[in-house]
Design a protein around this motif. Structure first.
Motif, PDB file in Angstrom:
ATOM      1  N   LEU A   3      58.361 -69.170 -17.371  1.00 17.77           N
ATOM      2  CA  LEU A   3      58.923 -68.019 -18.075  1.00 17.77           C
ATOM      3  C   LEU A   3      58.058 -67.643 -19.278  1.00 17.77           C
ATOM      4  O   LEU A   3      57.838 -66.450 -19.545  1.00 17.77           O
ATOM      5  CB  LEU A   3      60.347 -68.338 -18.529  1.00 17.77           C
ATOM      6  CG  LEU A   3      61.403 -68.513 -17.424  1.00 17.77           C
ATOM      7  CD1 LEU A   3      62.762 -68.814 -18.045  1.00 17.77           C
ATOM      8  CD2 LEU A   3      61.485 -67.280 -16.539  1.00 17.77           C
ATOM      9  N   ARG A   4      57.547 -68.606 -20.011  1.00 15.21           N
ATOM     10  CA  ARG A   4      56.717 -68.309 -21.168  1.00 15.21           C
ATOM     11  C   ARG A   4      55.392 -67.673 -20.761  1.00 15.21           C
ATOM     12  O   ARG A   4      54.871 -66.799 -21.461  1.00 15.21           O
ATOM     13  CB  ARG A   4      56.475 -69.584 -21.979  1.00 15.21           C
ATOM     14  CG  ARG A   4      57.701 -70.071 -22.740  1.00 15.21           C
ATOM     15  CD  ARG A   4      57.425 -71.382 -23.435  1.00 15.21           C
ATOM     16  NE  ARG A   4      58.588 -71.821 -24.192  1.00 15.21           N
ATOM     17  CZ  ARG A   4      58.809 -71.536 -25.484  1.00 15.21           C
ATOM     18  NH1 ARG A   4      57.928 -70.790 -26.143  1.00 15.21           N
ATOM     19  NH2 ARG A   4      59.891 -71.979 -26.096  1.00 15.21           N
ATOM     20  N   THR A   5      54.852 -68.099 -19.627  1.00 21.06           N
ATOM     21  CA  THR A   5      53.602 -67.497 -19.164  1.00 21.06           C
ATOM     22  C   THR A   5      53.808 -66.035 -18.784  1.00 21.06           C
ATOM     23  O   THR A   5      53.004 -65.162 -19.144  1.00 21.06           O
ATOM     24  CB  THR A   5      53.058 -68.290 -17.965  1.00 21.06           C
ATOM     25  OG1 THR A   5      52.853 -69.655 -18.340  1.00 21.06           O
ATOM     26  CG2 THR A   5      51.731 -67.713 -17.487  1.00 21.06           C
ATOM     27  N   LEU A   6      54.897 -65.746 -18.045  1.00 16.80           N
ATOM     28  CA  LEU A   6      55.176 -64.351 -17.689  1.00 16.80           C
ATOM     29  C   LEU A   6      55.509 -63.522 -18.933  1.00 16.80           C
ATOM     30  O   LEU A   6      55.098 -62.357 -19.042  1.00 16.80           O
ATOM     31  CB  LEU A   6      56.336 -64.296 -16.697  1.00 16.80           C
ATOM     32  CG  LEU A   6      56.058 -64.766 -15.265  1.00 16.80           C
ATOM     33  CD1 LEU A   6      57.286 -64.531 -14.392  1.00 16.80           C
ATOM     34  CD2 LEU A   6      54.863 -64.063 -14.672  1.00 16.80           C
ATOM     35  N   ALA A   7      56.247 -64.103 -19.866  1.00 14.62           N
ATOM     36  CA  ALA A   7      56.583 -63.368 -21.083  1.00 14.62           C
ATOM     37  C   ALA A   7      55.335 -63.062 -21.907  1.00 14.62           C
ATOM     38  O   ALA A   7      55.192 -61.964 -22.459  1.00 14.62           O
ATOM     39  CB  ALA A   7      57.588 -64.174 -21.909  1.00 14.62           C
ATOM     40  N   SER A  64      56.707 -59.733 -23.466  1.00  9.74           N
ATOM     41  CA  SER A  64      58.153 -59.668 -23.475  1.00  9.74           C
ATOM     42  C   SER A  64      58.689 -61.006 -23.953  1.00  9.74           C
ATOM     43  O   SER A  64      57.969 -61.807 -24.564  1.00  9.74           O
ATOM     44  CB  SER A  64      58.674 -59.336 -22.065  1.00  9.74           C
ATOM     45  OG  SER A  64      60.080 -59.255 -22.037  1.00  9.74           O
ATOM     46  N   THR A  65      59.966 -61.236 -23.726  1.00 13.21           N
ATOM     47  CA  THR A  65      60.610 -62.496 -24.099  1.00 13.21           C
ATOM     48  C   THR A  65      61.046 -63.234 -22.848  1.00 13.21           C
ATOM     49  O   THR A  65      61.205 -62.652 -21.770  1.00 13.21           O
ATOM     50  CB  THR A  65      61.834 -62.243 -24.990  1.00 13.21           C
ATOM     51  OG1 THR A  65      62.811 -61.485 -24.255  1.00 13.21           O
ATOM     52  CG2 THR A  65      61.435 -61.487 -26.248  1.00 13.21           C
ATOM     53  N   THR A  66      61.260 -64.534 -23.001  1.00 15.87           N
ATOM     54  CA  THR A  66      61.671 -65.336 -21.855  1.00 15.87           C
ATOM     55  C   THR A  66      63.066 -64.941 -21.373  1.00 15.87           C
ATOM     56  O   THR A  66      63.356 -65.014 -20.177  1.00 15.87           O
ATOM     57  CB  THR A  66      61.663 -66.822 -22.228  1.00 15.87           C
ATOM     58  OG1 THR A  66      62.505 -67.035 -23.370  1.00 15.87           O
ATOM     59  CG2 THR A  66      60.248 -67.295 -22.566  1.00 15.87           C
ATOM     60  N   THR A  67      63.917 -64.508 -22.293  1.00 16.59           N
ATOM     61  CA  THR A  67      65.264 -64.094 -21.888  1.00 16.59           C
ATOM     62  C   THR A  67      65.212 -62.865 -20.997  1.00 16.59           C
ATOM     63  O   THR A  67      65.901 -62.787 -19.968  1.00 16.59           O
ATOM     64  CB  THR A  67      66.116 -63.810 -23.134  1.00 16.59           C
ATOM     65  OG1 THR A  67      66.133 -64.974 -23.960  1.00 16.59           O
ATOM     66  CG2 THR A  67      67.537 -63.450 -22.738  1.00 16.59           C
ATOM     67  N   ARG A  68      64.396 -61.891 -21.350  1.00 14.81           N
ATOM     68  CA  ARG A  68      64.284 -60.691 -20.532  1.00 14.81           C
ATOM     69  C   ARG A  68      63.647 -60.996 -19.182  1.00 14.81           C
ATOM     70  O   ARG A  68      64.053 -60.451 -18.141  1.00 14.81           O
ATOM     71  CB  ARG A  68      63.468 -59.637 -21.274  1.00 14.81           C
ATOM     72  CG  ARG A  68      64.154 -59.085 -22.530  1.00 14.81           C
ATOM     73  CD  ARG A  68      63.259 -58.108 -23.249  1.00 14.81           C
ATOM     74  NE  ARG A  68      63.903 -57.592 -24.455  1.00 14.81           N
ATOM     75  CZ  ARG A  68      63.300 -56.785 -25.329  1.00 14.81           C
ATOM     76  NH1 ARG A  68      62.039 -56.407 -25.126  1.00 14.81           N
ATOM     77  NH2 ARG A  68      63.952 -56.366 -26.387  1.00 14.81           N
ATOM     78  N   ILE A  69      62.649 -61.859 -19.187  1.00 15.40           N
ATOM     79  CA  ILE A  69      62.004 -62.228 -17.917  1.00 15.40           C
ATOM     80  C   ILE A  69      63.006 -62.943 -17.016  1.00 15.40           C
ATOM     81  O   ILE A  69      63.081 -62.680 -15.802  1.00 15.40           O
ATOM     82  CB  ILE A  69      60.782 -63.112 -18.179  1.00 15.40           C
ATOM     83  CG1 ILE A  69      59.696 -62.331 -18.938  1.00 15.40           C
ATOM     84  CG2 ILE A  69      60.215 -63.658 -16.874  1.00 15.40           C
ATOM     85  CD1 ILE A  69      59.110 -61.168 -18.175  1.00 15.40           C
ATOM     86  N   ALA A  70      63.803 -63.840 -17.582  1.00 13.48           N
ATOM     87  CA  ALA A  70      64.790 -64.568 -16.783  1.00 13.48           C
ATOM     88  C   ALA A  70      65.845 -63.630 -16.215  1.00 13.48           C
ATOM     89  O   ALA A  70      66.271 -63.763 -15.058  1.00 13.48           O
ATOM     90  CB  ALA A  70      65.440 -65.657 -17.620  1.00 13.48           C
ATOM     91  N   ARG A  71      66.295 -62.641 -17.006  1.00 11.78           N
ATOM     92  CA  ARG A  71      67.277 -61.689 -16.515  1.00 11.78           C
ATOM     93  C   ARG A  71      66.701 -60.834 -15.396  1.00 11.78           C
ATOM     94  O   ARG A  71      67.410 -60.479 -14.440  1.00 11.78           O
ATOM     95  CB  ARG A  71      67.748 -60.797 -17.662  1.00 11.78           C
ATOM     96  CG  ARG A  71      68.641 -61.512 -18.677  1.00 11.78           C
ATOM     97  CD  ARG A  71      68.959 -60.601 -19.838  1.00 11.78           C
ATOM     98  NE  ARG A  71      69.801 -61.276 -20.828  1.00 11.78           N
ATOM     99  CZ  ARG A  71      70.128 -60.740 -22.011  1.00 11.78           C
ATOM    100  NH1 ARG A  71      69.677 -59.518 -22.340  1.00 11.78           N
ATOM    101  NH2 ARG A  71      70.895 -61.414 -22.846  1.00 11.78           N
TER     102      ARG A  71
END
Length: 638
Positions: free
Chosen positions: A473-477, A482-489
């Protein structure tokens, strides 16, 4: 020799060896082109096919003419194995391991030798040997230990000092001569062992050892240690004693008292005037005695009339289990050390070898192997009665070492293990989301699948899974700002996480792998690694058919010698819009048959102009006549 004759001669080698006779005529078998075709298909499919030796050549440009040249030099005795190119690769402990890279010709010759030797020695190899054998792996060795070694008291861990570098050539050749009578074949193997190596442009002689990286080296190592397997088989037959352990004396006394009390209860119940008070008091005493019996071992763990010796080997790593006293384990350790020194000229590392109690465990093939006793009792059926049984004692269990998980997380740079803080990976920022997800899936799934036999695999890898998911998640964020929360959602669908992508307008998705997707296989002794079922694949062996057809797959000419061009990417081929041409390119993406002129043009990056395709819409006859006529490929010599 005809392919049918060669196949029949090689198939008869196991029967010859089992009968006690020595195999002969092996050097003559090596002159058959069908064996070389089989060897090329085996060696050239590896990633190291494009790794050059000291001559700078790779398998690019393989042709039947070159094979005939090697066979001719073998026949007249002018073939000499070249020195291997030595490179150093890092080990897990920070040291460097030497790796030898033979030339392409030597790799082909070694593979042919390996095919012949494998037919001789595979039928006689011991079942305790699991390394570098078809149908066997680390998991088969570990499954055997988990299924058969229950009850061992001591684990004898023996580590050989630099095994591959210290193999004595004289001993190895003597062992080969025990089952091979062909002097020219033995001389060929002697030349491979004495070829030497080239390091920093300086030639070094090889007085002992086999080059790690050679095609035939793993099989020669198994042949060398087969003497240890046979010696251990004799030791096991002499050491094992008894059918079952004797009953513990205290346990026998308690059981005798329980039997007497039960007979008194049955006698009172059968009398004319049974006293319920006395019967209940006897039943209470039976209950107390039964509870006491469950606190006492049922069998005598130190029974001198019951002994067992276990042995398992994977390459140069082997473990010995002793069901007996520590003195017997120490004696076995000394005998193994003496046998390795006197008969195989090998030295045992005193720092890494030792005798360990089975409950403390020993490290073998990356697993911690130890015995555990289940203190909890359970209800079970015993005949027509429902009884309480105690848990099993000294059952062998496989565990995941914590330091292995820590090192794996650090190597993959998922984050700080002790602080449980994931970090992003800058090396993946320029990859696509699908490539990033596939990379994390492959790493975590591969590590978990290797330790799938461990009893605590999901508990030990729980933190590693958390760090892998957080790092993903941190790599995509970081990549998308973006943020990890938005990526996870964005990736979340129910309880799972998916990365979607499009292929020709069609939406597809890849699921992020988790530990709950790991389904441990049912542990059955004797089941080798399962072969995956593939419903439809292209046959890679038809490369020999295409090569024997002598038709260039680029220009269609059949009047010139053909060679095999090795490529790495699908983009190296010309692209067509129709499905058939794309699948043809996908099938030959690694190797393609070209004539000599086209092969030179490919390496000089000269373009190729295709003639217009005939769609049946009035193509000129002159173009059709000028186009070369393709003929059917000849049957494969294999």
């Amino acid at each position: 020799m005809l392919p049918e004759t060669v196949e029949k001669a090689i198939g008869s080698l196991p029967t010859v060896v089992r009968s006690g006779r020595r195999a002969n005529g092996l050097f003559r078998l090596m002159k058959s082109p069908s064996l070389w075709d089989q060897a090329y298909l085996k060696v050239a499919a590896n990633k190291g096919a494009m790794t050059p030796g000291i001559d700078g050549r790779t398998f690019d440009g393989y042709s039947p003419e070159k094979v005939r040249s090697i066979i001719a030099r073998l026949s007249d005795g002018s073939y000499k194995p070249a020195a291997v190119r030595r490179v150093l690769i890092p080990k897990s402990d920070g040291r460097m391991r030497p790796l030898g890279i033979p030339t392409t010709e030597d790799r082909l010759v070694q593979e042919v030798v390996r095919i012949v030797l494998n037919q001789i020695y595979e039928p006689i190899f011991d079942d305790a040997s699991h390394g570098f054998r078809e149908g066997r792996s680390c998991h088969t060795a570990l499954k055997t230990i988990g299924a058969v070694w229950t009850g061992v008291k001591w684990l004898v861990d023996v580590d050989v000092v630099s095994f591959f570098d210290n193999i004595d050539h004289a001993v190895l050749l003597r062992l080969l001569e025990k089952r091979i009578e062909d002097r020219r074949f033995i001389a060929l193997i002697r030349g491979m062992l004495k070829a030497g190596y080239l390091e920093d442009w300086r030639f070094h002689r090889t007085l002992s050892g086999t080059p790690q990286g050679g095609v035939v080296s793993p099989l020669l190592a198994n042949i060398y240690l087969h003497e240890l397997d046979e010696w251990m088989r004799g030791k096991i037959a002499a050491f094992d004693k008894g059918v079952k352990r004797a009953m513990h004396p205290d346990y026998r006394r308690v059981k005798d008292r329980i039997c007497k009390l039960r007979r008194r209860v049955e006698k009172l119940r059968a009398s004319e005037n049974p006293d319920p008070v006395v019967i209940q008091s006897l039943l209470d005493r039976i209950g107390h005695e039964s509870a006491e019996s469950r606190t006492i071992p049922a069998t005598d763990a130190l029974d001198p009339n019951y002994r067992r010796l276990r042995y398992c080997r994977y390459a140069d790593d082997f473990l010995i289990g002793v069901t007996g006293s520590k003195a017997e384990a120490r004696q076995m350790m000394d005998e193994v050390r003496d046998f390795l020194a006197e008969h195989l000229k090998l030295e045992v590392s005193e720092a890494k070898s030792g005798i360990r109690h089975a409950s403390d465990g020993a490290r073998f093939l990356g697993y911690d192997i130890c015995t555990r006793t289940n203190p909890n009792s359970y209800r079970a059926n015993f005949g027509t009665r429902r009884v309480t049984r105690r848990g099993c004692r000294d059952r062998v269990q496989l565990h995941v070492p914590r330091e292995r998980v820590l090192r794996f997380v650090q190597d993959k740079k998922w984050g700080r293990f002790d602080a449980c803080k994931p970090t992003h990976r800058p090396a993946l920022l320029y990859a696509s989301d699908v490539e990033i997800a596939a990379a994390y899936n492959a790493e975590l799934r591969g590590f978990a699948n290797y330790y799938a036999l461990a009893h605590d695999v999901k508990r030990k890898l729980n933190k590693a899974e958390y760090l892998a998911f957080g790092s993903f998640l941190r790599t995509l964020a970081n990549k998308h700002k973006s943020t990890t929360t938005r990526i996870a959602r964005r990736l979340r669908k129910g309880q799972e996480f998916y990365v979607t992508y499009k292929v020709k307008g069609e939406t597809r998705s890849i699921k992020l792998w988790k530990l709950k997707d790991l389904v441990p296989a049912v542990r059955r002794y004797g089941v080798v690694d399962a072969i995956p079922h593939t419903p439809f694949v292209y046959r890679q062996t038809e490369l020999v058919e295409r090569l024997n057809a002598r038709i260039c797959e680029r220009c269609g000419r059949d009047d010139q010698p053909c060679e095999v061009h090795h490529v790495r990417r699908l983009n190296d081929h010309r692209r067509d819009d129709d499905y058939l041409s794309y699948m043809r390119a996908a099938r030959s993406r690694k190797r393609i048959v070209l004539c000599v002129d086209c092969h030179e043009k490919v390496h000089s990056y000269r373009p190729y102009t295709r003639p217009p395709r005939d769609f049946g819409s009035g193509e000129p006859d002159a173009v059709k006549a000028a186009r070369p006529v393709r003929r059917e490929a000849e049957p494969c010599s294999l």
